[in-house]
Enzyme design. Structure first.
Site, mmCIF file in Angstrom:
data_model
loop_
_atom_site.group_PDB
_atom_site.id
_atom_site.type_symbol
_atom_site.label_atom_id
_atom_site.label_comp_id
_atom_site.label_asym_id
_atom_site.label_seq_id
_atom_site.Cartn_x
_atom_site.Cartn_y
_atom_site.Cartn_z
ATOM 1 N N HIS A 149 40.110 -54.546 15.024
ATOM 2 C CA HIS A 149 40.925 -54.262 13.843
ATOM 3 C C HIS A 149 40.223 -54.753 12.577
ATOM 4 O O HIS A 149 40.075 -53.994 11.597
ATOM 5 C CB HIS A 149 42.281 -54.951 14.002
ATOM 6 C CG HIS A 149 43.214 -54.758 12.853
ATOM 7 N ND1 HIS A 149 44.220 -53.824 12.861
ATOM 8 C CD2 HIS A 149 43.295 -55.382 11.645
ATOM 9 C CE1 HIS A 149 44.877 -53.873 11.718
ATOM 10 N NE2 HIS A 149 44.332 -54.823 10.962
ATOM 11 N N GLU A 150 39.787 -56.006 12.577
ATOM 12 C CA GLU A 150 39.144 -56.555 11.382
ATOM 13 C C GLU A 150 37.790 -55.907 11.120
ATOM 14 O O GLU A 150 37.363 -55.788 9.962
ATOM 15 C CB GLU A 150 39.008 -58.076 11.501
ATOM 16 C CG GLU A 150 40.332 -58.824 11.627
ATOM 17 C CD GLU A 150 41.338 -58.505 10.529
ATOM 18 O OE1 GLU A 150 40.907 -58.136 9.408
ATOM 19 O OE2 GLU A 150 42.553 -58.618 10.790
ATOM 20 N N HIS B 161 38.273 -52.990 8.852
ATOM 21 C CA HIS B 161 38.286 -53.393 7.442
ATOM 22 C C HIS B 161 36.864 -53.665 6.949
ATOM 23 O O HIS B 161 36.462 -53.223 5.863
ATOM 24 C CB HIS B 161 39.115 -54.667 7.268
ATOM 25 C CG HIS B 161 40.589 -54.477 7.354
ATOM 26 N ND1 HIS B 161 41.292 -53.634 6.516
ATOM 27 C CD2 HIS B 161 41.525 -55.043 8.161
ATOM 28 C CE1 HIS B 161 42.584 -53.691 6.797
ATOM 29 N NE2 HIS B 161 42.747 -54.533 7.796
ATOM 30 N N GLU C 297 43.915 -50.195 5.605
ATOM 31 C CA GLU C 297 44.583 -50.343 6.900
ATOM 32 C C GLU C 297 44.374 -49.120 7.775
ATOM 33 O O GLU C 297 44.347 -49.230 9.001
ATOM 34 C CB GLU C 297 46.076 -50.605 6.682
ATOM 35 C CG GLU C 297 46.797 -51.158 7.890
ATOM 36 C CD GLU C 297 46.323 -52.540 8.311
ATOM 37 O OE1 GLU C 297 46.597 -52.937 9.468
ATOM 38 O OE2 GLU C 297 45.682 -53.236 7.490
#
Length: 492
Positions: free
Chosen positions: A256-257, A260, A286
């Site tokens: 997930h990170e 980003h 996001e």
């Protein structure tokens, strides 16, 4: 030197200082000694005072009036600088510095309160944060028709309004509730089991980060209570966390990170340290983290690959075969924590926060009543009571650091991700084969071309529409994806 060149030189220095301030925040979350919290609050306040003075310098207004953009990118730079300048001059410098000092202090109070499950210990400082954010919102709204909440929301999703988001969420909520009920009434999915060595979790998460395109020569992975990504350009850092009996917490937080981080690393280097050289909105940001984590990382094809790597790394993991592993990765389950929620229930967590924080900023909900309001809403939405404040109102860092207006961008990011995923599947042939081989590169390359390289060149909804062949963003693609995926996993 032209007015445009002078302005851009000033903007680059301001962006560089903002990155230094961001590094102080990263340090506070990762390696800062606990006893340094009070001093760090003063340091953050001092940095914010410097940045606010630069952003409101009258010369910026003069340069904007005189500057002529050399090209389309220059026009975007001027648009973003003007927007930031017009917002900054509305906020008094002493208020900006006070907010920075307070939220740095409040973050430490929140961390202690969360560890102790003590909302009463956090409530007084949160009340101070809410009061200053209301003051900031009033300054930004300027007495016009803009609501206090919309004035704050514009920091994270320019051009959006609470009413627009509410309409999207109202469309999604009944379908999410129905899908959740269908799944929770179905057969239980398998679960991984065992004790998973922390060093091995971190090693595998590092491997996955690189597979998903994270450039570790320009980044690093550290541990934090609340995983996050920080920085832009050539210094983009992420954090993750480990749980001994839940390796997915580490692995999927990392992916997930990385979404980003890859967005920031992927922006055209010509835009570095300029307003265009960063993600255009938190909703678009996001969308990248969610599509990396879910549509790619939790896909049946990628789970086939990851199952083998899990067995190689940990041996027996309590599930037998790629299909059972896929079901375990996508297990829909009861729980309290937003960041650990499955794809179906995640948006319901966000909608709860969206409604509560709007009420706080509007003055319709007092901080002293927040925990009870959270607990009542959670039980109404999820069907069971919250077990302790750390599992409820204290679980997220956002309000302690003043990020009011941020939460709805998580669900909006899922909407954008649904649109991008539909376009990706049309544009990238053989995607499933690549993912089954542990190679998300073709998907990542498409996202880089369609979204990431542009940075802030286009407004958020325009960027998503351009990437999706001109189709404006809507909730239908993400809802169709969820209903297809979880309808198959949990047939009624």
């Amino acid at each position: 030197m032209s007015a445009y060149e002078e302005l851009m030189g000033w903007a680059r220095e301001t962006q560089a200082l903002a990155q230094v301030a961001g590094r102080l925040g990263w340090d506070q979350e990762t390696v800062m000694p606990r006893g340094a919290a009070a001093q760090r609050a003063e340091e953050m306040g001092a940095m914010e005072a410097v940045l606010h003075a630069r952003r409101t310098d009258p010369r910026v207004g003069d340069w904007l009036n005189a500057a002529e953009a050399p090209d389309a990118a220059g026009k975007a730079q001027l648009r973003l600088i003007r927007r930031e300048y017009e917002r900054a001059v509305k906020v008094p410098g002493d208020l900006a510095a006070a907010l920075a000092r307070l939220t740095s202090r409040a973050q430490g109070v929140w961390a202690e309160a969360r560890a102790a499950g003590d909302m009463a210990g956090f409530a007084p400082v949160l009340a101070e944060v809410v009061a200053l954010k209301r003051e900031e919102a009033a300054a930004l709204a300027g007495g016009g028709d803009t609501s206090l909440y919309d004035a704050l929301l514009d920091d994270y999703e320019p051009g959006a309004s609470a009413a627009q988001l509410q309409a999207i969420f109202d469309e999604m909520r009944p379908r999410l509730v129905a899908l959740r009920a269908q799944a929770l009434n179905g057969a239980d999915a398998p679960e991984v089991s065992g004790t998973f060595d922390e060093a091995a979790q971190l090693a595998l998460s590092r491997e996955l980060a690189e597979r998903f395109g994270y450039d570790l020569t320009r980044g690093r992975i550290d541990k934090a209570v609340h995983p996050f990504s920080s920085g832009s350009g050539d210094d983009v850092r992420i954090t993750t966390r480990t749980v001994p009996d839940d390796p997915f917490n580490c692995l999927y937080s990392t992916i997930h990170e990385v979404g980003h981080a890859c967005y920031e690393q992927g922006i055209d280097s010509a835009y570095h340290l300029t307003p265009v050289g960063q993600g255009v909105s938190m909703g678009v940001h996001e969308s990248q983290s969610r599509i990396y984590e879910n549509q790619l990382g939790r896909s049946r094809a990628f789970c086939e690959f990851l199952y083998g790597r899990m067995r190689d790394t940990f041996g027996e993991i309590g599930v037998d075969g790629p299909e059972a592993f896929y079901r375990a990765v996508n297990r829909l389950h009861r729980g309290y924590i937003r960041t650990e929620a499955d794809e179906v229930q995640y948006n319901l967590h966000v909608m709860l926060r969206f409604d509560l924080e709007r009420a706080l900023i509007a003055g319709d909900l007092a901080v002293s009543d927040l925990e009870a309001a959270w607990n009542d809403r959670f039980e109404a939405d999820f069907g069971y009571p919250v077990r302790g404040a750390a599992n409820g109102v204290l679980q997220d860092v956002h309000w302690s650091v003043g990020l009011f207006g941020y939460f709805p961008t998580y669900a909006l990011g899922n909407v954008y991700a649904g649109c991008l995923h539909a376009a990706l599947r049309r544009e990238v042939p053989g995607l499933e084969t690549h993912l089954a081989n542990g190679d998300p590169a073709p998907a990542i390359e498409w996202l880089h071309r369609a979204v990431q390289r542009h940075g802030g060149l286009y407004p958020p909804q325009d960027l998503i529409a351009r990437a999706c062949g001109g189709e404006p963003p809507s909730a239908e693609p993400v809802m169709a994806y969820l209903e297809d995926k979880f309808g198959a996993l949990y047939p009624g």
